[in-house]
Design an enzyme around this catalytic site. Structure first.
Site, PDB file in Angstrom:
ATOM      1  N   ASP A 115       0.803  -1.231   0.000  1.00 18.01           N
ATOM      2  CA  ASP A 115       0.000   0.000   0.000  1.00 18.01           C
ATOM      3  C   ASP A 115       0.834   1.278   0.000  1.00 18.01           C
ATOM      4  OD1 ASP A 115      -2.659  -0.961  -0.142  1.00 18.01           O
ATOM      5  OD2 ASP A 115      -2.512  -1.640   1.930  1.00 18.01           O
ATOM      6  N   ASP A 172      -7.004  -3.705  -5.689  1.00 15.53           N
ATOM      7  CA  ASP A 172      -6.619  -2.424  -5.085  1.00 15.53           C
ATOM      8  C   ASP A 172      -5.193  -2.017  -5.471  1.00 15.53           C
ATOM      9  OD1 ASP A 172      -8.264  -4.259  -3.673  1.00 15.53           O
ATOM     10  OD2 ASP A 172      -8.273  -3.004  -1.888  1.00 15.53           O
TER      11      ASP A 172
HETATM   12  N1  GLY Z   1      -7.334  -1.396   0.012  1.00 18.35           N
HETATM   13  C1  GLY Z   1      -8.294  -1.766   0.970  1.00 18.35           C
HETATM   14  C2  GLY Z   1      -9.666  -1.296   0.684  1.00 18.35           C
HETATM   15  O1  GLY Z   1      -9.989  -0.754  -0.349  1.00 18.35           O
HETATM   16  O2  GLY Z   1     -10.473  -1.481   1.548  1.00 18.35           O
END
Ligand code: GLY
Length: 411
Positions: A115, A172
């Protein structure tokens, strides 16, 4: 002088197609500025509650919830402060952002998460863009990008998302690729961008179903790159279309078209947009349910009774921002249609149905987002990233009103 040159390179490299201020824009400068003024007032309410060493995450049951900087959402609050500093010129917001950047910096060494685009690019990327302070921010971005690509496997041809599973890659992760394309421009080293392109191509091949909805998680065998599972973690069931995942994908491929000019991404983004916008379960206000399949869940689904009709404002924010950029990439009626849908979303989110009164909602702007229903986490609450992409969409729209080109990764 060096700083000026680098900032010019970053800024011009991020240019999306420019457009003239257009009479197709239906939202007025007054409307957009009113929302941004409210956002400034509200983020100051939020700022008053945030402990020095924490980041705001949500507000639940009248209680503010904060995170440490390792949590995936830690870059959104400084990013929001920076966008609103850009809008208002209010130095207090810049200082608040800098205070948070100081505690966030250590995440540049974090190799335990995918992330880092969210965490470091939404924050330090915007800080570099707005301040031009390469001495302060460039090394952080380069070190962070090295940490991110340490998770790349050339056999799988993708960056690993999570620990556990076998080699999970989630949709994501498309959102972390912009960080890599920008660091290639900053450093002059194409390896980051090359990995971004390869990851995007692998995702295009393996994450998407024939109807252009996306799986949440593709689990790979890291030894030979084969697929060992097509699953969900945050959606209603493995074959469902978890709403935020669809929005991450759209935003990601619009961004990849901007960064590469490869029309494969443009065509793919159109197909994703069609799945989302033409979906029979898309509500009239264009704020999606948390999962596109949620309203059709059978009674024996664990999520059927209570959660069938919960909305996710964070998905709507991400969609609005992505669709504004998309509308600048496509000429004619098709582009205008995408813009009209983004306008509709911004109107919905800015209405009392989704926007909190200033001074309420723990200082968060938007109501009614969903973190993860299967995990019983953050259900029908404000979320820091819903606010971030809402602000980004407003700032992007403001650029359209001013006839300015959008900037990549930032309005
Ligand atoms: N990347 C985690 C979410 O979108 O909840």
């Amino acid at each position: 002088m060096l700083a000026l040159v680098v900032v010019t390179v970053v800024a011009s490299a991020c240019q999306s197609q420019s457009r003239e201020p257009s009479d197709s824009l239906q939202l007025s400068p007054e409307f957009i500025n009113e929302q941004l003024d409210d956002a400034v007032a509200q983020i100051k309410v939020l700022a008053d509650s945030v402990p020095t060493d924490r980041m705001p995450r949500t507000f639940q049951g009248d209680t503010s919830v904060f995170s440490n900087t390792e949590w995936w959402t830690s870059g959104f609050y400084p990013g929001s402060l920076l966008y609103l500093y850009e809008y208002s010129g209010d130095e207090e917001l810049l200082q608040l952002a800098k205070d948070k950047l100081a505690i966030l910096e250590k995440e540049k060494y974090n190799k335990g998460t995918h992330d880092l685009g969210f965490m470091l690019y939404c924050s330090f990327g915007n800080a570099l863009r707005l301040t031009g302070d390469t001495a302060a921010y460039e090394e952080i971005l380069l070190t962070g990008a090295e940490s991110l690509i340490s998770r790349y496997n050339p056999t799988v041809k993708a960056i690993r998302s999570w620990e556990g599973w076998t080699y999970p890659v989630i949709i994501d992760n498309m959102m972390n690729l912009e960080f890599l394309t920008q660091v290639s421009k900053l450093s002059g080293d194409p390896k980051y961008r090359d990995i971004a392109v390869t990851h995007a191509n692998t995702t295009m091949k393996n994450h998407y179903r024939p109807d252009h909805s996306s799986y949440h998680v593709i689990d790979y065998n890291p030894v030979d790159g084969s697929i060992v599972g097509r699953k969900t973690a945050q959606g209603a069931f493995d074959e469902s279309a978890w709403a935020r995942g669809q929005a991450w994908g759209l935003y990601g491929y619009v961004m990849m078209y901007r960064e590469t000019g490869d029309e494969t991404y443009l065509d793919f983004a159109k197909q994703i947009a069609s799945f989302i916008l033409d979906h029979p379960n898309m509500p009239a206000d264009l704020v999606p349910f948390w999962d596109f399949n949620a309203p059709d869940l059978p009674e024996d689904s664990p999520y059927a009774t209570t959660y069938k009709t919960y909305r996710d404002a964070s998905t709507a924010s991400i969609l609005a921002s992505a669709l504004i950029e998309f509308s600048t990439q496509i000429k004619g009626d098709e582009g205008h249609d995408y813009l009209a849908q983004a306008e509709k979303i911004l109107q919905s989110l800015s209405s009392p149905s989704y926007k909190a009164e200033i001074g309420t909602n723990g200082g968060f702007i938007l109501l009614h987002s969903v973190g993860s229903i299967p995990h019983g986490s953050e259900i029908d609450v404000p979320l820091t990233y819903a606010d971030y992409y809402y602000i980004e969409a407003l700032m992007r729209y403001r650029r359209l009103l001013e006839g300015q080109p959008l900037l990549g990764g930032a309005p």
